[in-house]
Structure formats: C-alpha cells, structure tokens
Design a protein around this motif. Structure first.
Motif, PDB file in Angstrom:
ATOM      1  N   PRO A 116      18.925  32.287 -19.186  1.00 55.77           N
ATOM      2  CA  PRO A 116      17.702  31.115 -19.246  1.00 55.77           C
ATOM      3  C   PRO A 116      16.649  31.117 -20.282  1.00 55.77           C
ATOM      4  O   PRO A 116      15.784  30.298 -20.458  1.00 55.77           O
ATOM      5  CB  PRO A 116      17.072  31.446 -17.778  1.00 55.77           C
ATOM      6  CG  PRO A 116      17.503  32.970 -17.441  1.00 55.77           C
ATOM      7  CD  PRO A 116      18.655  33.172 -18.085  1.00 55.77           C
ATOM      8  N   PHE A 117      16.682  32.285 -20.847  1.00 53.55           N
ATOM      9  CA  PHE A 117      15.361  32.763 -21.728  1.00 53.55           C
ATOM     10  C   PHE A 117      15.932  32.103 -23.247  1.00 53.55           C
ATOM     11  O   PHE A 117      15.038  32.195 -24.192  1.00 53.55           O
ATOM     12  CB  PHE A 117      15.149  34.136 -21.706  1.00 53.55           C
ATOM     13  CG  PHE A 117      14.484  34.703 -20.533  1.00 53.55           C
ATOM     14  CD1 PHE A 117      13.438  34.033 -19.986  1.00 53.55           C
ATOM     15  CD2 PHE A 117      15.532  35.254 -19.730  1.00 53.55           C
ATOM     16  CE1 PHE A 117      13.069  34.528 -18.844  1.00 53.55           C
ATOM     17  CE2 PHE A 117      15.057  35.642 -18.371  1.00 53.55           C
ATOM     18  CZ  PHE A 117      13.879  35.552 -17.895  1.00 53.55           C
ATOM     19  N   SER A 118      17.285  31.982 -23.564  1.00 60.11           N
ATOM     20  CA  SER A 118      17.677  31.732 -24.831  1.00 60.11           C
ATOM     21  C   SER A 118      17.225  30.439 -25.244  1.00 60.11           C
ATOM     22  O   SER A 118      17.068  30.144 -26.441  1.00 60.11           O
ATOM     23  CB  SER A 118      19.091  31.734 -24.828  1.00 60.11           C
ATOM     24  OG  SER A 118      19.611  30.616 -24.004  1.00 60.11           O
ATOM     25  N   ASP A 119      17.108  29.207 -24.337  1.00 58.59           N
ATOM     26  CA  ASP A 119      16.581  27.990 -24.591  1.00 58.59           C
ATOM     27  C   ASP A 119      15.092  27.784 -24.468  1.00 58.59           C
ATOM     28  O   ASP A 119      14.450  26.858 -24.711  1.00 58.59           O
ATOM     29  CB  ASP A 119      17.299  27.145 -23.843  1.00 58.59           C
ATOM     30  CG  ASP A 119      18.834  26.840 -24.205  1.00 58.59           C
ATOM     31  OD1 ASP A 119      19.153  27.448 -25.299  1.00 58.59           O
ATOM     32  OD2 ASP A 119      19.605  26.501 -23.425  1.00 58.59           O
ATOM     33  N   GLU A 120      14.346  28.889 -24.249  1.00 56.57           N
ATOM     34  CA  GLU A 120      12.639  28.911 -23.924  1.00 56.57           C
ATOM     35  C   GLU A 120      12.087  28.220 -24.900  1.00 56.57           C
ATOM     36  O   GLU A 120      11.277  27.474 -24.934  1.00 56.57           O
ATOM     37  CB  GLU A 120      12.551  30.188 -23.632  1.00 56.57           C
ATOM     38  CG  GLU A 120      10.871  29.991 -22.992  1.00 56.57           C
ATOM     39  CD  GLU A 120      10.599  31.451 -22.542  1.00 56.57           C
ATOM     40  OE1 GLU A 120       9.349  31.693 -22.723  1.00 56.57           O
ATOM     41  OE2 GLU A 120      11.124  31.952 -21.961  1.00 56.57           O
ATOM     42  N   ARG A 176      10.142  21.075 -27.327  1.00 51.16           N
ATOM     43  CA  ARG A 176      10.359  19.783 -26.886  1.00 51.16           C
ATOM     44  C   ARG A 176       9.088  19.168 -26.002  1.00 51.16           C
ATOM     45  O   ARG A 176       8.547  18.025 -26.361  1.00 51.16           O
ATOM     46  CB  ARG A 176      11.524  19.477 -26.138  1.00 51.16           C
ATOM     47  CG  ARG A 176      11.884  18.235 -25.625  1.00 51.16           C
ATOM     48  CD  ARG A 176      13.298  18.119 -24.821  1.00 51.16           C
ATOM     49  NE  ARG A 176      14.291  19.043 -25.485  1.00 51.16           N
ATOM     50  CZ  ARG A 176      15.065  19.740 -24.792  1.00 51.16           C
ATOM     51  NH1 ARG A 176      14.937  19.990 -23.372  1.00 51.16           N
ATOM     52  NH2 ARG A 176      16.222  20.250 -25.531  1.00 51.16           N
ATOM     53  N   ASN A 177       8.582  20.212 -25.199  1.00 51.44           N
ATOM     54  CA  ASN A 177       7.470  20.016 -24.517  1.00 51.44           C
ATOM     55  C   ASN A 177       6.134  19.687 -25.483  1.00 51.44           C
ATOM     56  O   ASN A 177       5.501  18.671 -25.296  1.00 51.44           O
ATOM     57  CB  ASN A 177       7.062  21.118 -23.557  1.00 51.44           C
ATOM     58  CG  ASN A 177       8.127  21.028 -22.420  1.00 51.44           C
ATOM     59  OD1 ASN A 177       8.990  20.123 -22.085  1.00 51.44           O
ATOM     60  ND2 ASN A 177       8.174  22.389 -21.881  1.00 51.44           N
ATOM     61  N   LEU A 178       5.967  20.417 -26.305  1.00 48.69           N
ATOM     62  CA  LEU A 178       5.117  20.244 -27.451  1.00 48.69           C
ATOM     63  C   LEU A 178       5.132  18.758 -27.967  1.00 48.69           C
ATOM     64  O   LEU A 178       4.299  18.233 -28.114  1.00 48.69           O
ATOM     65  CB  LEU A 178       4.689  21.286 -28.410  1.00 48.69           C
ATOM     66  CG  LEU A 178       4.306  22.415 -28.092  1.00 48.69           C
ATOM     67  CD1 LEU A 178       4.341  23.730 -28.976  1.00 48.69           C
ATOM     68  CD2 LEU A 178       2.581  22.363 -27.550  1.00 48.69           C
ATOM     69  N   THR A 203       2.595  15.678 -27.915  1.00 43.48           N
ATOM     70  CA  THR A 203       1.892  14.887 -28.942  1.00 43.48           C
ATOM     71  C   THR A 203       2.329  13.575 -28.944  1.00 43.48           C
ATOM     72  O   THR A 203       1.191  12.576 -29.427  1.00 43.48           O
ATOM     73  CB  THR A 203       2.317  15.499 -30.326  1.00 43.48           C
ATOM     74  OG1 THR A 203       3.811  15.645 -30.312  1.00 43.48           O
ATOM     75  CG2 THR A 203       1.796  16.865 -30.352  1.00 43.48           C
ATOM     76  N   LYS A 204       3.405  13.261 -28.463  1.00 46.04           N
ATOM     77  CA  LYS A 204       3.638  11.866 -28.390  1.00 46.04           C
ATOM     78  C   LYS A 204       3.043  10.792 -27.403  1.00 46.04           C
ATOM     79  O   LYS A 204       2.486  10.080 -27.751  1.00 46.04           O
ATOM     80  CB  LYS A 204       5.066  11.575 -28.001  1.00 46.04           C
ATOM     81  CG  LYS A 204       5.925  10.194 -27.800  1.00 46.04           C
ATOM     82  CD  LYS A 204       7.111  10.294 -27.583  1.00 46.04           C
ATOM     83  CE  LYS A 204       7.597   8.763 -27.190  1.00 46.04           C
ATOM     84  NZ  LYS A 204       9.008   8.768 -26.662  1.00 46.04           N
ATOM     85  N   ASN A 251      10.294   8.559 -20.595  1.00 49.68           N
ATOM     86  CA  ASN A 251      10.786   9.484 -19.891  1.00 49.68           C
ATOM     87  C   ASN A 251      10.174  10.994 -20.140  1.00 49.68           C
ATOM     88  O   ASN A 251      10.731  11.951 -19.800  1.00 49.68           O
ATOM     89  CB  ASN A 251      12.303   9.682 -20.245  1.00 49.68           C
ATOM     90  CG  ASN A 251      13.508   8.680 -19.915  1.00 49.68           C
ATOM     91  OD1 ASN A 251      12.987   7.864 -18.818  1.00 49.68           O
ATOM     92  ND2 ASN A 251      14.320   8.244 -20.560  1.00 49.68           N
ATOM     93  N   THR A 252       8.843  10.993 -20.280  1.00 50.08           N
ATOM     94  CA  THR A 252       8.180  12.217 -20.745  1.00 50.08           C
ATOM     95  C   THR A 252       7.790  12.756 -19.093  1.00 50.08           C
ATOM     96  O   THR A 252       7.836  12.053 -18.065  1.00 50.08           O
ATOM     97  CB  THR A 252       6.827  11.869 -21.233  1.00 50.08           C
ATOM     98  OG1 THR A 252       5.873  11.075 -20.251  1.00 50.08           O
ATOM     99  CG2 THR A 252       6.910  11.219 -22.650  1.00 50.08           C
ATOM    100  N   THR A 253       8.062  13.941 -19.151  1.00 51.91           N
ATOM    101  CA  THR A 253       7.484  14.669 -18.034  1.00 51.91           C
ATOM    102  C   THR A 253       6.110  15.019 -17.841  1.00 51.91           C
ATOM    103  O   THR A 253       5.787  15.652 -16.668  1.00 51.91           O
ATOM    104  CB  THR A 253       8.194  16.119 -18.263  1.00 51.91           C
ATOM    105  OG1 THR A 253       7.814  17.049 -19.036  1.00 51.91           O
ATOM    106  CG2 THR A 253       9.791  15.724 -18.033  1.00 51.91           C
TER     107      THR A 253
END
Length: 174
Positions: free
Chosen positions: A41-45, A51-53, A57-58, A108-110
């Motif tokens: 689970p840490f490989s895609d962190e 993506r969250n950043l 910004t968007k 679709n932003t979280t």
C-alpha cells in the motif's frame, strides 16, 4: 536396555537457538512465498499524494471563479430594496444561485469543500425569498395605507355631509 540420551545445558541452549533460527527462516521463506504477489500500500503513496495536490489546486482555481459568482449574486440580492424585484433582476439572481449550487456538482474531486456550495446556494435562496417577502409586505402596507387615507377622506366627507344635513334640519325647524 536402551540408554537415554541426555543433553548438557550447553547443548540445550544450542538446540533452542537452532530451533529459533529455523522458525525465523521458515517465517521469512513463507512470507516471501505468500507475499510475493501482494502489492504494497505504500508503493502508490507518492502518486496518490500528487493526485490529491493536483485536485486541490484544480479545486482552488475553480473556487476563485466561484467566489466572483458568489459575490456578484450576493451583492445583487443585497441591493434589493423593499420594492419588488424586476423580472430581469430576479432571473439573474436565480441563475446565479443555481450556478453556485451546481458549480462542482459534476466534479469527481474528493475535496469536502465542494459540499459547501449547495449550502451557500440554499442560504442565498432563503435570503432572496426573505427579500421578496419584505417587498410584498411593504407593498401590502402601502396599499393598506392608501386605502386607509381614502377611507379617512370618505369618512370626513360623510361626516361633513351629516353635519351639513343636521345644520340644515336645525335651520328648518327653527
């Protein structure tokens, strides 16, 4: 008779260490076998945080546009007086309220901040409805005052007519 084999204290310690090392080796070996295909689970962190950043910004860029829309809509509502709003102004205000409510509805932003826009639109709608109620009540008060003035004038005229009749009757009887 069979002789029992007894181990010395030193040999027992070596045997214990040997068993512990064999247990650790077995755990490592089995861990490698079973967890070989397991994705960490840490490989895609890093990718997730990037993506969250990007989403934030968007969202911030879209929010800047929405602030202008919210400010213009609020100022249009706030400018309303106790007069009923013109249909063109009312239509602009309702379009502004709908635009604020639907600003990020299809996104679709979280980001949880997007949930604030429909609430702000509901507030603007309530504020606009209150302004319309105030204007309609002010209109009613003005029409009642006008009717009262007309009734007062009619009452004074009737009172003067009665007074003139009474004085005319008194002058005839004398």
């Amino acid at each position: 008779m069979q002789g029992q084999i007894t181990l010395s204290k030193k040999e027992r310690h070596y045997q214990f260490l040997y068993l512990i090392l064999m247990l650790l080796a077995a755990l490592i070996f089995l861990g490698i076998i079973f967890l070989k295909g397991f994705e960490s689970p840490f490989s895609d962190e890093d990718i997730i945080s990037i993506r969250n950043l990007e989403e934030k910004t968007k969202f911030d860029q879209e929010q800047k546009f929405t602030y202008k829309l919210m400010d213009s809509t609020f100022s249009q509502i706030n400018r309303l007086t106790d007069q009923p709003p013109q249909p063109f102004t009312e239509n602009n205000i309702m379009n502004g309220i709908n635009d604020v409510a639907n600003q990020l509805a299809n996104d679709n932003t979280t980001d949880i901040r997007k949930d604030a826009f429909p609430q702000i639109a509901k507030f603007y709608k309530m504020y606009f409805d209150d302004k319309k109620i105030i204007s309609s009540k002010t209109e009613n008060i003005k029409s009642f005052q006008k009717q009262f003035e007309e009734c007062s004038i009619g009452f004074k005229e009737k009172k003067n007519q009665l007074f003139q009749r009474e004085t005319a009757l008194k002058s005839r009887t004398q």
